[in-house]
Design a protein around this motif. Structure first.
Motif, PDB file in Angstrom:
ATOM      1  N   GLU A  43       0.836  -1.211   0.000  1.00  0.00           N
ATOM      2  CA  GLU A  43       0.000   0.000   0.000  1.00  0.00           C
ATOM      3  C   GLU A  43       0.865   1.252   0.000  1.00  0.00           C
ATOM      4  N   ARG A  44       1.953   1.228   0.785  1.00  0.00           N
ATOM      5  CA  ARG A  44       2.872   2.382   0.795  1.00  0.00           C
ATOM      6  C   ARG A  44       3.519   2.566  -0.574  1.00  0.00           C
ATOM      7  N   GLU A  45       3.933   1.467  -1.182  1.00  0.00           N
ATOM      8  CA  GLU A  45       4.563   1.540  -2.505  1.00  0.00           C
ATOM      9  C   GLU A  45       3.564   2.051  -3.543  1.00  0.00           C
ATOM     10  N   ASN A  46       2.331   1.598  -3.447  1.00  0.00           N
ATOM     11  CA  ASN A  46       1.294   2.059  -4.359  1.00  0.00           C
ATOM     12  C   ASN A  46       1.076   3.566  -4.206  1.00  0.00           C
ATOM     13  N   THR A  47       1.009   4.032  -2.970  1.00  0.00           N
ATOM     14  CA  THR A  47       0.856   5.469  -2.715  1.00  0.00           C
ATOM     15  C   THR A  47       2.046   6.238  -3.272  1.00  0.00           C
ATOM     16  N   ARG A  48       3.246   5.715  -3.045  1.00  0.00           N
ATOM     17  CA  ARG A  48       4.456   6.385  -3.559  1.00  0.00           C
ATOM     18  C   ARG A  48       4.403   6.497  -5.081  1.00  0.00           C
ATOM     19  N   LEU A  49       3.973   5.426  -5.739  1.00  0.00           N
ATOM     20  CA  LEU A  49       3.907   5.450  -7.200  1.00  0.00           C
ATOM     21  C   LEU A  49       2.820   6.403  -7.695  1.00  0.00           C
ATOM     22  N   GLN A  50       1.690   6.456  -6.993  1.00  0.00           N
ATOM     23  CA  GLN A  50       0.636   7.394  -7.374  1.00  0.00           C
ATOM     24  C   GLN A  50       1.113   8.838  -7.239  1.00  0.00           C
ATOM     25  N   LEU A  51       1.867   9.119  -6.185  1.00  0.00           N
ATOM     26  CA  LEU A  51       2.418  10.463  -6.000  1.00  0.00           C
ATOM     27  C   LEU A  51       3.431  10.793  -7.087  1.00  0.00           C
ATOM     28  N   LEU A  52       4.241   9.832  -7.451  1.00  0.00           N
ATOM     29  CA  LEU A  52       5.218  10.040  -8.512  1.00  0.00           C
ATOM     30  C   LEU A  52       4.518  10.357  -9.833  1.00  0.00           C
ATOM     31  N   VAL A  53       3.468   9.622 -10.142  1.00  0.00           N
ATOM     32  CA  VAL A  53       2.699   9.883 -11.362  1.00  0.00           C
ATOM     33  C   VAL A  53       2.101  11.287 -11.309  1.00  0.00           C
ATOM     34  N   ALA A  54       1.554  11.682 -10.154  1.00  0.00           N
ATOM     35  CA  ALA A  54       0.979  13.022 -10.013  1.00  0.00           C
ATOM     36  C   ALA A  54       2.043  14.093 -10.232  1.00  0.00           C
ATOM     37  N   GLU A  55       3.219  13.893  -9.663  1.00  0.00           N
ATOM     38  CA  GLU A  55       4.313  14.855  -9.867  1.00  0.00           C
ATOM     39  C   GLU A  55       4.686  14.957 -11.341  1.00  0.00           C
ATOM     40  N   LEU A  56       4.781  13.817 -12.006  1.00  0.00           N
ATOM     41  CA  LEU A  56       5.163  13.816 -13.417  1.00  0.00           C
ATOM     42  C   LEU A  56       4.093  14.477 -14.285  1.00  0.00           C
ATOM     43  N   LEU A  57       2.832  14.269 -13.964  1.00  0.00           N
ATOM     44  CA  LEU A  57       1.757  14.923 -14.712  1.00  0.00           C
ATOM     45  C   LEU A  57       1.827  16.436 -14.564  1.00  0.00           C
ATOM     46  N   ILE A  58       2.088  16.904 -13.350  1.00  0.00           N
ATOM     47  CA  ILE A  58       2.203  18.348 -13.116  1.00  0.00           C
ATOM     48  C   ILE A  58       3.398  18.910 -13.872  1.00  0.00           C
ATOM     49  N   LYS A  59       4.531  18.237 -13.809  1.00  0.00           N
ATOM     50  CA  LYS A  59       5.714  18.699 -14.531  1.00  0.00           C
ATOM     51  C   LYS A  59       5.460  18.730 -16.034  1.00  0.00           C
ATOM     52  N   ASN A  60       4.773  17.712 -16.535  1.00  0.00           N
ATOM     53  CA  ASN A  60       4.442  17.651 -17.955  1.00  0.00           C
ATOM     54  C   ASN A  60       3.576  18.849 -18.343  1.00  0.00           C
ATOM     55  N   GLN A  61       2.555  19.156 -17.530  1.00  0.00           N
ATOM     56  CA  GLN A  61       1.686  20.298 -17.810  1.00  0.00           C
ATOM     57  C   GLN A  61       2.474  21.601 -17.794  1.00  0.00           C
ATOM     58  N   GLN A  62       3.384  21.733 -16.834  1.00  0.00           N
ATOM     59  CA  GLN A  62       4.193  22.938 -16.755  1.00  0.00           C
ATOM     60  C   GLN A  62       5.090  23.085 -17.987  1.00  0.00           C
ATOM     61  N   LEU A  63       5.677  21.999 -18.425  1.00  0.00           N
ATOM     62  CA  LEU A  63       6.532  22.044 -19.605  1.00  0.00           C
ATOM     63  C   LEU A  63       5.734  22.380 -20.859  1.00  0.00           C
ATOM     64  N   ARG A  64       4.527  21.828 -20.963  1.00  0.00           N
ATOM     65  CA  ARG A  64       3.691  22.128 -22.123  1.00  0.00           C
ATOM     66  C   ARG A  64       3.289  23.595 -22.167  1.00  0.00           C
ATOM     67  N   LYS A  65       3.017  24.171 -21.007  1.00  0.00           N
ATOM     68  CA  LYS A  65       2.649  25.592 -20.941  1.00  0.00           C
ATOM     69  C   LYS A  65       3.838  26.483 -21.297  1.00  0.00           C
ATOM     70  N   ALA A  66       5.039  26.023 -20.996  1.00  0.00           N
ATOM     71  CA  ALA A  66       6.246  26.805 -21.259  1.00  0.00           C
ATOM     72  C   ALA A  66       6.706  26.712 -22.706  1.00  0.00           C
ATOM     73  N   GLU A  67       6.183  25.721 -23.443  1.00  0.00           N
ATOM     74  CA  GLU A  67       6.593  25.555 -24.842  1.00  0.00           C
ATOM     75  C   GLU A  67       6.079  26.705 -25.694  1.00  0.00           C
ATOM     76  N   PRO A  68       6.924  27.190 -26.621  1.00  0.00           N
ATOM     77  CA  PRO A  68       6.440  28.208 -27.561  1.00  0.00           C
ATOM     78  C   PRO A  68       5.471  27.564 -28.551  1.00  0.00           C
ATOM     79  N   ASP A  69       4.472  28.309 -28.971  1.00  0.00           N
ATOM     80  CA  ASP A  69       3.482  27.764 -29.912  1.00  0.00           C
ATOM     81  C   ASP A  69       4.005  27.576 -31.298  1.00  0.00           C
TER      82      ASP A  69
END
Length: 69
Positions: A43-69
Motif C-alpha cells: 500500500e505504501r509503494e502504491n501510494t508512492r507510485l501514485q504520487l510520482l505519477v501526479a508529480e510527473l503529470l504536473i511537470k508535464n503540464q508545466q513544460l507544455r505551458k512553457a513551450e512556444p506555440d
C-alpha cells in the motif's frame, strides 16, 4: 492506513523516504505475501507510485505551458 493521498507538495519527501525501504518482499514465498506487513508495504509503494505519477503529470503540464506555440 488511510487511502487518502498526501499533497503533491509533500510527495518528494515521501518519495525519497520510500527509496530507503528495502524491497526484500520480492523474494518471499507466495504464502508470506498475504501477511499484514507485506500488504501495508504494498500500500505504501502504491501510494508512492501514485504520487510520482501526479508529480510527473504536473511537470508535464508545466513544460507544455512553457513551450512556444
Amino acid at each position: 492506513m488511510s487511502n487518502e493521498l498526501p499533497t503533491v507538495a509533500g510527495a518528494t519527501q515521501e518519495k525519497h523516504a520510500a527509496h530507503e525501504t528495502p524491497h526484500a518482499h520480492y523474494h518471499r514465498s507466495p504464502q508470506a505475501r498475504t501477511d499484514p506487513a507485506h500488504i501495508e508495504e504494498l500500500e505504501r509503494e502504491n501510494t508512492r507510485l501514485q504520487l510520482l505519477v501526479a508529480e510527473l503529470l504536473i511537470k508535464n503540464q508545466q513544460l507544455r505551458k512553457a513551450e512556444p506555440d
